[in-house]
Design a protein around this motif. Structure first.
Motif, mmCIF file in Angstrom:
data_model
loop_
_atom_site.group_PDB
_atom_site.id
_atom_site.type_symbol
_atom_site.label_atom_id
_atom_site.label_comp_id
_atom_site.label_asym_id
_atom_site.label_seq_id
_atom_site.Cartn_x
_atom_site.Cartn_y
_atom_site.Cartn_z
ATOM 1 N N LEU A 125 0.874 -1.164 0.000
ATOM 2 C CA LEU A 125 0.000 0.000 0.000
ATOM 3 C C LEU A 125 0.915 1.218 0.000
ATOM 4 C CD1 LEU A 125 -2.957 0.948 0.036
ATOM 5 C CD2 LEU A 125 -2.711 1.259 2.509
ATOM 6 N N ILE A 126 0.788 2.052 -1.037
ATOM 7 C CA ILE A 126 1.756 3.112 -1.301
ATOM 8 C C ILE A 126 1.046 4.457 -1.382
ATOM 9 C CG2 ILE A 126 3.476 3.957 -2.952
ATOM 10 C CD1 ILE A 126 3.794 1.008 -3.861
ATOM 11 N N GLY A 127 1.627 5.481 -0.773
ATOM 12 C CA GLY A 127 1.068 6.822 -0.857
ATOM 13 C C GLY A 127 2.014 7.835 -0.250
ATOM 14 N N HIS A 128 1.605 9.096 -0.267
ATOM 15 C CA HIS A 128 2.446 10.132 0.366
ATOM 16 C C HIS A 128 2.341 10.045 1.877
ATOM 17 C CE1 HIS A 128 4.726 13.747 0.934
ATOM 18 N NE2 HIS A 128 3.733 14.314 1.608
ATOM 19 N N GLY A 129 1.109 9.987 2.398
ATOM 20 C CA GLY A 129 0.925 9.805 3.832
ATOM 21 C C GLY A 129 0.280 10.961 4.562
ATOM 22 N N ASP A 130 0.098 12.098 3.900
ATOM 23 C CA ASP A 130 -0.471 13.252 4.587
ATOM 24 C C ASP A 130 -1.960 13.062 4.841
ATOM 25 O OD1 ASP A 130 -0.666 13.451 1.691
ATOM 26 O OD2 ASP A 130 -1.581 15.415 2.006
ATOM 27 N N GLY A 131 -2.389 13.465 6.031
ATOM 28 C CA GLY A 131 -3.806 13.432 6.364
ATOM 29 C C GLY A 131 -4.370 12.057 6.645
ATOM 30 N N LEU A 132 -3.521 11.043 6.794
ATOM 31 C CA LEU A 132 -4.003 9.693 7.066
ATOM 32 C C LEU A 132 -3.917 9.398 8.562
ATOM 33 C CD1 LEU A 132 -2.270 7.719 4.158
ATOM 34 C CD2 LEU A 132 -4.582 8.703 4.201
ATOM 35 N N GLY A 133 -4.809 8.552 9.049
ATOM 36 C CA GLY A 133 -4.776 8.164 10.438
ATOM 37 C C GLY A 133 -5.372 9.219 11.350
ATOM 38 N N PRO A 134 -5.323 8.974 12.660
ATOM 39 C CA PRO A 134 -5.885 9.918 13.621
ATOM 40 C C PRO A 134 -5.001 11.153 13.771
ATOM 41 C CG PRO A 134 -4.786 8.132 14.763
ATOM 42 C CD PRO A 134 -4.766 7.771 13.306
#
Length: 253
Positions: free
Chosen positions: A122-131
């Protein structure tokens, strides 16, 4: 996708080209281009996980000036037949179809699943994910709102780009500099996001950027979270050889 023997998949993130000034970022850009030139000989694919530029906005007929070394090298590599995948970050989220039309590089705005040699990523930038990260999440809603983009497009590029570059460097909420330190595994919101994803599906690797910290964290017996770090202070990147995913530094090449 099966990776041919002797080939590898490479991942990089958070170059922030143009910051804090084009002159200051030029040596970093040259290092990145040299790295691209080296890995093209055994790359099965290249993933760019966002914030390649410290600011990027596509007007209908205009894109920001500069970065010709990087764009030229990406065009050369892509024209040679090597797939390149680009994920927008929080600094280049206003990317539309320029990369797709000019460079034949697909652009993704959300995390995507890929399978290589029977390993699920699972690949992405990561901003705004999770709590958490609530301040940025609110700001991202404003930035990605079609009306906001329409208003910004009416600014002359000389004004709009200069204003955005100033905000990008000065605003800690936008830059992410305020959380460029390890928070502890239990408090790392991307780790929490990955663990929640594992509750519904099995993954082997979660690969993200955004945090500007190189990290490799085991989530269970088979799954690992990898953060790619950056090309500002760490010069780290990911390498999957068909069997294992590992973080490497530029000096290891």
């Amino acid at each position: 996708m099966q990776i041919p023997e002797g080939k590898k998949i490479y991942f990089s993130s958070d170059n922030h080209l143009g910051a804090p000034t084009p002159e200051d970022s030029l040596p970093r850009e040259k290092k990145f281009v040299a790295w691209l030139d080296e890995i093209k000989h055994d790359a099965a694919a290249i993933f760019l996980l966002g914030d390649l530029f410290d600011f990027w906005f596509e007007y209908k007929t205009v894109v920001p000036k500069g970065f010709v070394r990087t764009l030229g090298k990406l065009a050369e590599i892509r024209d040679s037949g090597i797939p390149i995948y680009f994920f927008v970050g929080n600094h280049d989220l206003w990317m539309n179809d320029y990369f797709e039309k000019e460079l034949n590089i697909p652009v993704y705005h959300k995390p995507q699943e890929f399978t290589f040699n029977n390993k699920t990523f699972l690949i992405g930038h990561g901003d705004g994910l999770g709590p958490g990260d609530k301040g940025y999440k609110r700001m991202k809603k404003v930035f990605t709102n079609p009306f906001s983009k329409w208003l910004f497009r009416w600014l002359h590029p000389d004004i709009g780009v200069k204003l955005a570059q100033y905000m990008s460097v000065k605003n800690k909420l936008i830059s992410g500099d305020e959380d460029a330190k390890f928070l502890g595994e239990d408090n790392e919101w991307l780790v929490q996001y990955c663990k929640r994803k594992l509750e519904t599906k099995a993954y082997d690797y979660f690969v993200f950027g955004h945090r500007h910290l190189p990290m490799e964290i085991s989530l269970n017996d088979t799954a690992k979270y990898v953060n790619l770090g950056d090309w500002i202070g760490y010069y780290t990147y990911g390498e999957f050889d068909g069997t294992k995913m590992r973080l490497k530094t530029l000096e290891e090449h």
